[in-house]
Write a protein that holds these residues in place. Structure first.
Motif, PDB file in Angstrom:
ATOM      1  N   ALA A  50      97.267  72.058 -34.405  1.00  0.00           N
ATOM      2  CA  ALA A  50      98.423  71.240 -34.761  1.00  0.00           C
ATOM      3  C   ALA A  50      99.325  71.937 -35.782  1.00  0.00           C
ATOM      4  CB  ALA A  50      97.964  69.896 -35.310  1.00  0.00           C
ATOM      5  N   ALA A  51      98.729  72.685 -36.690  1.00  0.00           N
ATOM      6  CA  ALA A  51      99.485  73.368 -37.745  1.00  0.00           C
ATOM      7  C   ALA A  51      98.942  74.778 -37.920  1.00  0.00           C
ATOM      8  CB  ALA A  51      99.379  72.584 -39.043  1.00  0.00           C
ATOM      9  N   PRO A  52      99.302  75.699 -37.029  1.00  0.00           N
ATOM     10  CA  PRO A  52      98.732  77.047 -37.085  1.00  0.00           C
ATOM     11  C   PRO A  52      99.048  77.800 -38.371  1.00  0.00           C
ATOM     12  CG  PRO A  52     100.369  76.869 -35.326  1.00  0.00           C
ATOM     13  CD  PRO A  52     100.199  75.518 -35.911  1.00  0.00           C
ATOM     14  N   TRP A  53     100.022  77.352 -39.126  1.00  0.00           N
ATOM     15  CA  TRP A  53     100.365  77.985 -40.396  1.00  0.00           C
ATOM     16  C   TRP A  53      99.479  77.504 -41.539  1.00  0.00           C
ATOM     17  CZ3 TRP A  53     103.263  74.500 -37.683  1.00  0.00           C
ATOM     18  CH2 TRP A  53     103.309  73.226 -38.211  1.00  0.00           C
ATOM     19  N   ALA A  54      98.684  76.464 -41.308  1.00  0.00           N
ATOM     20  CA  ALA A  54      97.861  75.878 -42.371  1.00  0.00           C
ATOM     21  C   ALA A  54      96.829  76.880 -42.869  1.00  0.00           C
ATOM     22  CB  ALA A  54      97.167  74.625 -41.861  1.00  0.00           C
ATOM     23  N   THR A  55      96.724  76.958 -44.182  1.00  0.00           N
ATOM     24  CA  THR A  55      95.729  77.844 -44.793  1.00  0.00           C
ATOM     25  C   THR A  55      94.671  77.056 -45.542  1.00  0.00           C
ATOM     26  OG1 THR A  55      97.109  78.096 -46.757  1.00  0.00           O
ATOM     27  CG2 THR A  55      97.371  79.752 -45.011  1.00  0.00           C
ATOM     28  N   THR A  56      94.797  75.712 -45.505  1.00  0.00           N
ATOM     29  CA  THR A  56      93.828  74.858 -46.174  1.00  0.00           C
ATOM     30  C   THR A  56      93.362  73.755 -45.225  1.00  0.00           C
ATOM     31  OG1 THR A  56      95.596  73.452 -47.030  1.00  0.00           O
ATOM     32  CG2 THR A  56      94.822  75.211 -48.476  1.00  0.00           C
ATOM     33  N   CYS A  57      92.183  73.225 -45.508  1.00  0.00           N
ATOM     34  CA  CYS A  57      91.704  72.076 -44.749  1.00  0.00           C
ATOM     35  C   CYS A  57      92.499  70.852 -45.178  1.00  0.00           C
ATOM     36  CB  CYS A  57      90.204  71.865 -44.979  1.00  0.00           C
ATOM     37  SG  CYS A  57      89.759  71.428 -46.674  1.00  0.00           S
ATOM     38  N   ILE A  58      92.387  69.783 -44.456  1.00  0.00           N
ATOM     39  CA  ILE A  58      93.187  68.592 -44.734  1.00  0.00           C
ATOM     40  C   ILE A  58      92.861  67.994 -46.108  1.00  0.00           C
ATOM     41  CG2 ILE A  58      91.702  66.883 -43.617  1.00  0.00           C
ATOM     42  CD1 ILE A  58      95.484  67.021 -43.224  1.00  0.00           C
ATOM     43  N   GLU A  59      91.615  68.053 -46.520  1.00  0.00           N
ATOM     44  CA  GLU A  59      91.232  67.518 -47.824  1.00  0.00           C
ATOM     45  C   GLU A  59      91.878  68.315 -48.956  1.00  0.00           C
ATOM     46  OE1 GLU A  59      88.894  68.331 -45.461  1.00  0.00           O
ATOM     47  OE2 GLU A  59      88.409  66.311 -44.782  1.00  0.00           O
ATOM     48  N   CYS A  60      91.792  69.629 -48.877  1.00  0.00           N
ATOM     49  CA  CYS A  60      92.386  70.469 -49.923  1.00  0.00           C
ATOM     50  C   CYS A  60      93.903  70.371 -49.914  1.00  0.00           C
ATOM     51  CB  CYS A  60      91.934  71.915 -49.764  1.00  0.00           C
ATOM     52  SG  CYS A  60      90.181  72.160 -50.159  1.00  0.00           S
ATOM     53  N   GLN A  61      94.500  70.230 -48.741  1.00  0.00           N
ATOM     54  CA  GLN A  61      95.948  70.063 -48.679  1.00  0.00           C
ATOM     55  C   GLN A  61      96.362  68.767 -49.364  1.00  0.00           C
ATOM     56  OE1 GLN A  61      98.146  72.319 -47.712  1.00  0.00           O
ATOM     57  NE2 GLN A  61      99.789  70.969 -48.340  1.00  0.00           N
ATOM     58  N   GLY A  62      95.581  67.719 -49.173  1.00  0.00           N
ATOM     59  CA  GLY A  62      95.860  66.452 -49.845  1.00  0.00           C
ATOM     60  C   GLY A  62      95.810  66.595 -51.353  1.00  0.00           C
ATOM     61  N   ILE A  63      94.840  67.352 -51.839  1.00  0.00           N
ATOM     62  CA  ILE A  63      94.716  67.590 -53.281  1.00  0.00           C
ATOM     63  C   ILE A  63      95.941  68.351 -53.784  1.00  0.00           C
ATOM     64  CG2 ILE A  63      93.405  68.847 -55.043  1.00  0.00           C
ATOM     65  CD1 ILE A  63      90.874  68.192 -53.328  1.00  0.00           C
ATOM     66  N   ARG A  64      96.368  69.370 -53.045  1.00  0.00           N
ATOM     67  CA  ARG A  64      97.552  70.141 -53.425  1.00  0.00           C
ATOM     68  C   ARG A  64      98.782  69.243 -53.526  1.00  0.00           C
ATOM     69  NH1 ARG A  64      98.032  75.816 -50.080  1.00  0.00           N
ATOM     70  NH2 ARG A  64      96.476  76.963 -51.269  1.00  0.00           N
ATOM     71  N   GLU A  65      98.942  68.374 -52.539  1.00  0.00           N
ATOM     72  CA  GLU A  65     100.113  67.499 -52.524  1.00  0.00           C
ATOM     73  C   GLU A  65     100.078  66.499 -53.672  1.00  0.00           C
ATOM     74  OE1 GLU A  65     100.325  65.935 -48.544  1.00  0.00           O
ATOM     75  OE2 GLU A  65     100.737  67.917 -47.712  1.00  0.00           O
ATOM     76  N   ARG A  66      98.898  65.973 -53.999  1.00  0.00           N
ATOM     77  CA  ARG A  66      98.788  65.050 -55.126  1.00  0.00           C
ATOM     78  C   ARG A  66      99.109  65.764 -56.441  1.00  0.00           C
ATOM     79  NH1 ARG A  66      94.704  63.212 -51.827  1.00  0.00           N
ATOM     80  NH2 ARG A  66      93.042  64.315 -52.911  1.00  0.00           N
ATOM     81  N   ARG A  67      98.619  67.000 -56.589  1.00  0.00           N
ATOM     82  CA  ARG A  67      98.921  67.771 -57.795  1.00  0.00           C
ATOM     83  C   ARG A  67     100.421  68.027 -57.916  1.00  0.00           C
ATOM     84  NH1 ARG A  67      94.477  72.383 -57.004  1.00  0.00           N
ATOM     85  NH2 ARG A  67      92.660  71.211 -57.624  1.00  0.00           N
ATOM     86  N   ALA A  68     101.056  68.349 -56.800  1.00  0.00           N
ATOM     87  CA  ALA A  68     102.491  68.618 -56.810  1.00  0.00           C
ATOM     88  C   ALA A  68     103.275  67.369 -57.228  1.00  0.00           C
ATOM     89  CB  ALA A  68     102.943  69.108 -55.440  1.00  0.00           C
ATOM     90  N   ARG A  69     102.836  66.193 -56.753  1.00  0.00           N
ATOM     91  CA  ARG A  69     103.522  64.955 -57.131  1.00  0.00           C
ATOM     92  C   ARG A  69     103.373  64.687 -58.617  1.00  0.00           C
ATOM     93  NH1 ARG A  69     101.853  61.976 -51.955  1.00  0.00           N
ATOM     94  NH2 ARG A  69      99.845  62.166 -52.948  1.00  0.00           N
ATOM     95  N   HIS A  70     102.206  64.968 -59.176  1.00  0.00           N
ATOM     96  CA  HIS A  70     101.966  64.716 -60.605  1.00  0.00           C
ATOM     97  C   HIS A  70     102.674  65.728 -61.474  1.00  0.00           C
ATOM     98  CE1 HIS A  70      99.293  61.402 -59.989  1.00  0.00           C
ATOM     99  NE2 HIS A  70      98.498  62.117 -59.205  1.00  0.00           N
ATOM    100  N   ALA A  71     102.948  66.898 -60.934  1.00  0.00           N
ATOM    101  CA  ALA A  71     103.605  67.947 -61.713  1.00  0.00           C
ATOM    102  C   ALA A  71     105.093  67.687 -61.906  1.00  0.00           C
ATOM    103  CB  ALA A  71     103.408  69.307 -61.035  1.00  0.00           C
ATOM    104  N   ARG A  72     105.653  66.800 -61.097  1.00  0.00           N
ATOM    105  CA  ARG A  72     107.102  66.527 -61.205  1.00  0.00           C
ATOM    106  C   ARG A  72     107.435  65.782 -62.443  1.00  0.00           C
ATOM    107  NH1 ARG A  72     108.497  64.332 -55.258  1.00  0.00           N
ATOM    108  NH2 ARG A  72     106.999  65.608 -54.226  1.00  0.00           N
TER     109      ARG A  72
END
Length: 72
Positions: A50-72
């Motif tokens: 579905a996302a051949p560019w993905a370098t992380t599993c879905i769980e780790c990607q979720g963590i990255r996105e949550r961190r990015a939201r908190h960093a704003r």
């Protein structure tokens, strides 16, 4: 003489070229990373397809996105 719009366009072009040059190059799904770069677990085949560019599993990607939201 270049005006601000010309300088801005040149800057955007340089950043875009740099981003494109540093992106992973995938010929197909078979070339996608098999292991998550965060946790090292295997990225499920369905995610790689579905996302051949993905370098992380879905769980780790979720963590990255949550961190990015908190960093704003």
């Amino acid at each position: 003489m270049a005006d601000n719009a010309d300088r801005a366009a040149e800057l955007v072009e340089r950043h875009l070229e740099g981003a494109l040059a540093s992106r992973p190059r995938f010929v197909g799904v078979d070339m996608a990373a098999a292991d998550c770069e965060e946790c090292g677990d295997e990225i499920p085949a369905a995610r790689r397809q579905a996302a051949p560019w993905a370098t992380t599993c879905i769980e780790c990607q979720g963590i990255r996105e949550r961190r990015a939201r908190h960093a704003r």
